[in-house]
Design an enzyme around this catalytic site. Sequence first.
Site, PDB file in Angstrom:
ATOM      1  N   THR A  40       0.838  -1.199   0.000  1.00 23.40           N
ATOM      2  CA  THR A  40       0.000   0.000   0.000  1.00 23.40           C
ATOM      3  C   THR A  40       0.869   1.244   0.000  1.00 23.40           C
ATOM      4  N   GLY A 180     -14.816  11.639   6.778  1.00 20.12           N
ATOM      5  CA  GLY A 180     -13.750  11.255   7.706  1.00 20.12           C
ATOM      6  C   GLY A 180     -12.686  12.334   7.799  1.00 20.12           C
ATOM      7  N   ILE A 184      -6.078  10.454   6.123  1.00 21.51           N
ATOM      8  CA  ILE A 184      -6.230  10.337   4.666  1.00 21.51           C
ATOM      9  C   ILE A 184      -7.104  11.468   4.131  1.00 21.51           C
ATOM     10  N   LEU A 186      -7.717  14.411   5.275  1.00 16.03           N
ATOM     11  CA  LEU A 186      -7.134  15.763   5.326  1.00 16.03           C
ATOM     12  C   LEU A 186      -5.954  15.897   4.356  1.00 16.03           C
ATOM     13  N   GLU A 203     -17.280  14.853   9.491  1.00 14.69           N
ATOM     14  CA  GLU A 203     -16.623  14.014  10.512  1.00 14.69           C
ATOM     15  C   GLU A 203     -17.603  13.699  11.627  1.00 14.69           C
ATOM     16  N   VAL A 237     -22.297  10.443   8.834  1.00 22.76           N
ATOM     17  CA  VAL A 237     -22.744  10.198   7.462  1.00 22.76           C
ATOM     18  C   VAL A 237     -23.614   8.947   7.444  1.00 22.76           C
ATOM     19  N   MET A 319      -1.630   2.044  12.244  1.00 22.09           N
ATOM     20  CA  MET A 319      -1.445   1.583  10.859  1.00 22.09           C
ATOM     21  C   MET A 319      -0.489   2.540  10.164  1.00 22.09           C
ATOM     22  N   LEU A 320       0.798   2.366  10.434  1.00 22.00           N
ATOM     23  CA  LEU A 320       1.807   3.273   9.902  1.00 22.00           C
ATOM     24  C   LEU A 320       2.948   2.479   9.290  1.00 22.00           C
ATOM     25  N   HIS A 445      20.599  28.545  14.221  1.00 22.48           N
ATOM     26  CA  HIS A 445      19.743  29.703  13.987  1.00 22.48           C
ATOM     27  C   HIS A 445      19.995  30.243  12.576  1.00 22.48           C
TER      28      HIS A 445
HETATM   29  P1  FAD Z   1       0.833  -3.087   3.094  1.00 21.57           P
HETATM   30  O1  FAD Z   1       1.689  -1.955   2.738  1.00 21.57           O
HETATM   31  O2  FAD Z   1      -0.631  -2.931   2.961  1.00 21.57           O
HETATM   32  O3  FAD Z   1       1.319  -4.307   2.193  1.00 21.57           O
HETATM   33  C1  FAD Z   1       0.691  -5.538   2.204  1.00 21.57           C
HETATM   34  C2  FAD Z   1       1.007  -6.269   0.905  1.00 21.57           C
HETATM   35  O4  FAD Z   1       0.591  -7.621   1.013  1.00 21.57           O
HETATM   36  C3  FAD Z   1       0.285  -5.703  -0.305  1.00 21.57           C
HETATM   37  O5  FAD Z   1       1.208  -5.435  -1.341  1.00 21.57           O
HETATM   38  C4  FAD Z   1      -0.684  -6.819  -0.720  1.00 21.57           C
HETATM   39  O6  FAD Z   1      -0.884  -6.897  -2.135  1.00 21.57           O
HETATM   40  C5  FAD Z   1       0.061  -8.033  -0.228  1.00 21.57           C
HETATM   41  N1  FAD Z   1      -0.793  -9.209   0.019  1.00 21.57           N
HETATM   42  C6  FAD Z   1      -1.954  -9.258   0.737  1.00 21.57           C
HETATM   43  N2  FAD Z   1      -2.400 -10.527   0.798  1.00 21.57           N
HETATM   44  C7  FAD Z   1      -1.514 -11.288   0.120  1.00 21.57           C
HETATM   45  C8  FAD Z   1      -1.406 -12.680  -0.159  1.00 21.57           C
HETATM   46  N3  FAD Z   1      -2.309 -13.560   0.297  1.00 21.57           N
HETATM   47  N4  FAD Z   1      -0.369 -13.103  -0.927  1.00 21.57           N
HETATM   48  C9  FAD Z   1       0.558 -12.236  -1.389  1.00 21.57           C
HETATM   49  N5  FAD Z   1       0.522 -10.933  -1.142  1.00 21.57           N
HETATM   50  C10 FAD Z   1      -0.495 -10.461  -0.389  1.00 21.57           C
HETATM   51  N6  FAD Z   1       1.764   5.474   6.628  1.00 21.57           N
HETATM   52  C11 FAD Z   1       2.794   6.236   7.051  1.00 21.57           C
HETATM   53  O7  FAD Z   1       3.530   5.833   7.973  1.00 21.57           O
HETATM   54  N7  FAD Z   1       3.055   7.449   6.472  1.00 21.57           N
HETATM   55  C12 FAD Z   1       2.297   7.954   5.475  1.00 21.57           C
HETATM   56  O8  FAD Z   1       2.557   9.037   4.982  1.00 21.57           O
HETATM   57  C13 FAD Z   1       1.199   7.180   5.027  1.00 21.57           C
HETATM   58  N8  FAD Z   1       0.406   7.637   4.033  1.00 21.57           N
HETATM   59  C14 FAD Z   1      -0.621   6.860   3.585  1.00 21.57           C
HETATM   60  C15 FAD Z   1      -1.442   7.375   2.583  1.00 21.57           C
HETATM   61  C16 FAD Z   1      -2.496   6.628   2.105  1.00 21.57           C
HETATM   62  C17 FAD Z   1      -3.366   7.183   1.011  1.00 21.57           C
HETATM   63  C18 FAD Z   1      -2.731   5.321   2.638  1.00 21.57           C
HETATM   64  C19 FAD Z   1      -3.850   4.479   2.105  1.00 21.57           C
HETATM   65  C20 FAD Z   1      -1.937   4.816   3.650  1.00 21.57           C
HETATM   66  C21 FAD Z   1      -0.878   5.586   4.144  1.00 21.57           C
HETATM   67  N9  FAD Z   1      -0.064   5.145   5.188  1.00 21.57           N
HETATM   68  C22 FAD Z   1       0.970   5.921   5.629  1.00 21.57           C
HETATM   69  C23 FAD Z   1      -0.279   3.831   5.827  1.00 21.57           C
HETATM   70  C24 FAD Z   1       0.730   2.797   5.268  1.00 21.57           C
HETATM   71  O9  FAD Z   1       0.572   2.700   3.867  1.00 21.57           O
HETATM   72  C25 FAD Z   1       0.519   1.443   5.906  1.00 21.57           C
HETATM   73  O10 FAD Z   1       0.551   1.567   7.311  1.00 21.57           O
HETATM   74  C26 FAD Z   1       1.606   0.472   5.473  1.00 21.57           C
HETATM   75  O11 FAD Z   1       1.616   0.314   4.076  1.00 21.57           O
HETATM   76  C27 FAD Z   1       1.410  -0.895   6.140  1.00 21.57           C
HETATM   77  O12 FAD Z   1       2.423  -1.750   5.716  1.00 21.57           O
HETATM   78  P2  FAD Z   1       2.217  -3.323   5.674  1.00 21.57           P
HETATM   79  O13 FAD Z   1       3.526  -3.881   5.222  1.00 21.57           O
HETATM   80  O14 FAD Z   1       1.652  -3.794   6.945  1.00 21.57           O
HETATM   81  O15 FAD Z   1       1.083  -3.596   4.573  1.00 21.57           O
HETATM   82  P1  NAD Z   2      -8.620   7.560  10.435  1.00 19.04           P
HETATM   83  O1  NAD Z   2      -8.954   6.539  11.429  1.00 19.04           O
HETATM   84  O2  NAD Z   2      -7.406   8.385  10.602  1.00 19.04           O
HETATM   85  O3  NAD Z   2      -9.842   8.584  10.255  1.00 19.04           O
HETATM   86  C1  NAD Z   2     -11.137   8.140   9.948  1.00 19.04           C
HETATM   87  C2  NAD Z   2     -12.137   9.171  10.456  1.00 19.04           C
HETATM   88  O4  NAD Z   2     -13.413   8.847   9.910  1.00 19.04           O
HETATM   89  C3  NAD Z   2     -12.277   9.179  11.968  1.00 19.04           C
HETATM   90  O5  NAD Z   2     -12.037  10.489  12.452  1.00 19.04           O
HETATM   91  C4  NAD Z   2     -13.720   8.720  12.195  1.00 19.04           C
HETATM   92  O6  NAD Z   2     -14.317   9.342  13.320  1.00 19.04           O
HETATM   93  C5  NAD Z   2     -14.401   9.142  10.907  1.00 19.04           C
HETATM   94  N1  NAD Z   2     -15.640   8.391  10.580  1.00 19.04           N
HETATM   95  C6  NAD Z   2     -15.859   7.054  10.684  1.00 19.04           C
HETATM   96  N2  NAD Z   2     -17.126   6.751  10.303  1.00 19.04           N
HETATM   97  C7  NAD Z   2     -17.735   7.921   9.953  1.00 19.04           C
HETATM   98  C8  NAD Z   2     -19.041   8.272   9.485  1.00 19.04           C
HETATM   99  N3  NAD Z   2     -20.011   7.353   9.255  1.00 19.04           N
HETATM  100  N4  NAD Z   2     -19.300   9.582   9.238  1.00 19.04           N
HETATM  101  C9  NAD Z   2     -18.358  10.530   9.439  1.00 19.04           C
HETATM  102  N5  NAD Z   2     -17.105  10.248   9.884  1.00 19.04           N
HETATM  103  C10 NAD Z   2     -16.790   8.957  10.131  1.00 19.04           C
HETATM  104  O7  NAD Z   2      -8.586   6.754   9.036  1.00 19.04           O
HETATM  105  P2  NAD Z   2      -8.049   7.179   7.603  1.00 19.04           P
HETATM  106  O8  NAD Z   2      -7.890   8.654   7.487  1.00 19.04           O
HETATM  107  O9  NAD Z   2      -8.948   6.477   6.643  1.00 19.04           O
HETATM  108  O10 NAD Z   2      -6.629   6.510   7.563  1.00 19.04           O
HETATM  109  C11 NAD Z   2      -6.478   5.085   7.690  1.00 19.04           C
HETATM  110  C12 NAD Z   2      -5.123   4.724   8.221  1.00 19.04           C
HETATM  111  O11 NAD Z   2      -4.110   5.049   7.285  1.00 19.04           O
HETATM  112  C13 NAD Z   2      -4.815   5.455   9.506  1.00 19.04           C
HETATM  113  O12 NAD Z   2      -4.694   4.486  10.524  1.00 19.04           O
HETATM  114  C14 NAD Z   2      -3.522   6.141   9.293  1.00 19.04           C
HETATM  115  O13 NAD Z   2      -2.613   5.844  10.304  1.00 19.04           O
HETATM  116  C15 NAD Z   2      -2.998   5.598   7.954  1.00 19.04           C
HETATM  117  N6  NAD Z   2      -2.449   6.753   7.204  1.00 19.04           N
HETATM  118  C16 NAD Z   2      -1.382   7.402   7.711  1.00 19.04           C
HETATM  119  C17 NAD Z   2      -0.900   8.532   7.070  1.00 19.04           C
HETATM  120  C18 NAD Z   2       0.270   9.253   7.652  1.00 19.04           C
HETATM  121  O14 NAD Z   2       0.960   8.678   8.474  1.00 19.04           O
HETATM  122  N7  NAD Z   2       0.552  10.484   7.247  1.00 19.04           N
HETATM  123  C19 NAD Z   2      -1.520   9.012   5.931  1.00 19.04           C
HETATM  124  C20 NAD Z   2      -2.626   8.336   5.458  1.00 19.04           C
HETATM  125  C21 NAD Z   2      -3.091   7.196   6.099  1.00 19.04           C
END
Ligand code: FAD
Ligand code: NAD
Length: 467
Positions: A40, A180, A184, A186, A203, A237, A319-320, A445
């Site tokens: 991801t 939400g 994500i 924001l 929210e 929502v 989830m980071l 500085h």
């Molecule tokens: P993932 O990255 O989800 O990887 C899992 C992999 O397993 C995938 O490639 C999937 O295809 C594969 N897989 C699943 N099932 C199988 C199977 N049965 N066989 C083979 N392969 C399989 N986190 C941050 O720390 N900073 C950020 O800035 C940030 N920004 C984000 C922005 C967005 C839009 C999103 C959606 C998430 C963001 N996150 C961010 C969260 C971050 O992406 C996840 O926390 C992180 O990717 C989790 O890593 P992971 O290795 O657990 O899983």
């Molecule tokens: P989030 O949990 O951060 O926010 C989801 C929000 O949706 C919450 O505030 C919740 O109260 C609200 N919500 C839930 N149901 C609702 C409803 N029916 N109506 C209105 N509001 C509702 O989840 P996210 O923003 O989807 O992100 C998912 C994960 O991805 C997070 O755990 C985050 O750690 C990770 N992520 C991290 C980064 C980063 O580290 N910069 C960036 C993107 C995503």
Amino acid sequence: MQYDVTVIGSGPGGYVAAIRCAQLGLKTAIIEKYETFGGTCLNVGCIPSKALLDSSEHFYNAAHTFKTHGININDLSVDLKQMIARKDQVVLENTSGIAYLMKKNKITTHIGVGSFEDKNTIKIRKSDGTEETISTKNVIIATGSKPTVLPFLPIDKKRIITSTEALNLPEVPKHLIVIGGGVIGLELGSVYARLGAKVTVVEFLDSIIANMDSTLGKELQKSLKKIGFEFLLSHKVTGALVSGETVTVTAENPKGETVTIEGDYCIVAVGRTAYSKDLGLERIGLKLEDRGNKIPVDDHLETAVKGVYAIGDVIKGAMLAHKAEEEGTFVAETIAGQKPHINYNLIPGVVYTWPEVASVGYTEDELKKQGKKYKTGSFPFKASGRARASMDTDGLVKVLADSVTDEILGVHMIGPRAADMIAEAVVAMEFRASAEDIGRISHAHPTYTEVFKEAALAATDNRPIHI
Ligand code: FAD
Ligand code: NAD
């Protein structure tokens, strides 16, 4: 083929685990169901979102702040197709980088869906329908997460979308509705607000980024309003409908009344759900947690089945990407017989809006709940020479320290480059620094980091210098 370790999933958890296993001399295989590595984070998460955040920030500055800097540009316009193409190129460079690292570390790669035949036998189902089986002593499950889908909010991937589609929109929305007010919503809302969209965040809770220190949400809301965000807080929502190019979202306001919001796109960003489908966990007798599909693990991140570990988004905790990475290293070292450690309290959280938000340690609410005696020190960026020079004066740094020992218990920042600045706070807290330690360390500085020093001085005994 017999491996010491097989990693299922190549996200930041899985690929880091595989590299660390290989570094420790373990014969390692990694299985990824998609054609590119990186999960991801690299494909549809951290990296592409930051690429678009950077591009849109350039555009916003060109349109709004360059003039004040004495730079005039005529005919400024957004080429969204090019912006997305550049983002795709950044993703490609990063995902190919992981393929290179797998090769360099002599990790065997398999493309296909991995599932358990038994705890030492993994089947790989390839996209052409063929299957292969490998034998392994240990397995690390790193299958990550997927966007949470609400039953009453069907995603059509065109008008009602998840973060994945929001990274590839065909046009800048006129009115983007974001369900939400979390990370994500924001971040991706910021991309399109900077490009000219009106953005309405709906929210459920009474604040945005609700799991961070409450000061940060309040400050961020003020800053985002300046770039075209509107917020409907305490709104639940209840549904969304698409008609032609219009999406109508319905929500329940705090009085229990139904309100409707009309826009042309709607991002559903209400969290992510652990992904463990297709793994055949039932064949090894592994049950999921009752809530959230998470795989239960013990303190060593081992599941109830010996030799089967799980890391990253598919288990409990934040989830980071960097949390998943630490867990990848932790499990590799555990399998190799070492005794690694992760300090979960010091995993920083960052939101890449502008100003950026970053946090580590306890929030004020958490300290109050613990009954801990603490003191606070804050310092605003508007009193920083560096921030004035770059016109980034929104935000502040807040330091929370133990009233008795002065040990830093939490640092919460909103301001320019907070994402990078938080590293100093993490290091300080890992070494159990006091607020006075930070106040007595020389900070270059003019830098934004001086704001952290000043906040630490304020926390020590209320003696910031520049305010
Ligand atoms: P993932 O990255 O989800 O990887 C899992 C992999 O397993 C995938 O490639 C999937 O295809 C594969 N897989 C699943 N099932 C199988 C199977 N049965 N066989 C083979 N392969 C399989 N986190 C941050 O720390 N900073 C950020 O800035 C940030 N920004 C984000 C922005 C967005 C839009 C999103 C959606 C998430 C963001 N996150 C961010 C969260 C971050 O992406 C996840 O926390 C992180 O990717 C989790 O890593 P992971 O290795 O657990 O899983
Ligand atoms: P989030 O949990 O951060 O926010 C989801 C929000 O949706 C919450 O505030 C919740 O109260 C609200 N919500 C839930 N149901 C609702 C409803 N029916 N109506 C209105 N509001 C509702 O989840 P996210 O923003 O989807 O992100 C998912 C994960 O991805 C997070 O755990 C985050 O750690 C990770 N992520 C991290 C980064 C980063 O580290 N910069 C960036 C993107 C995503």
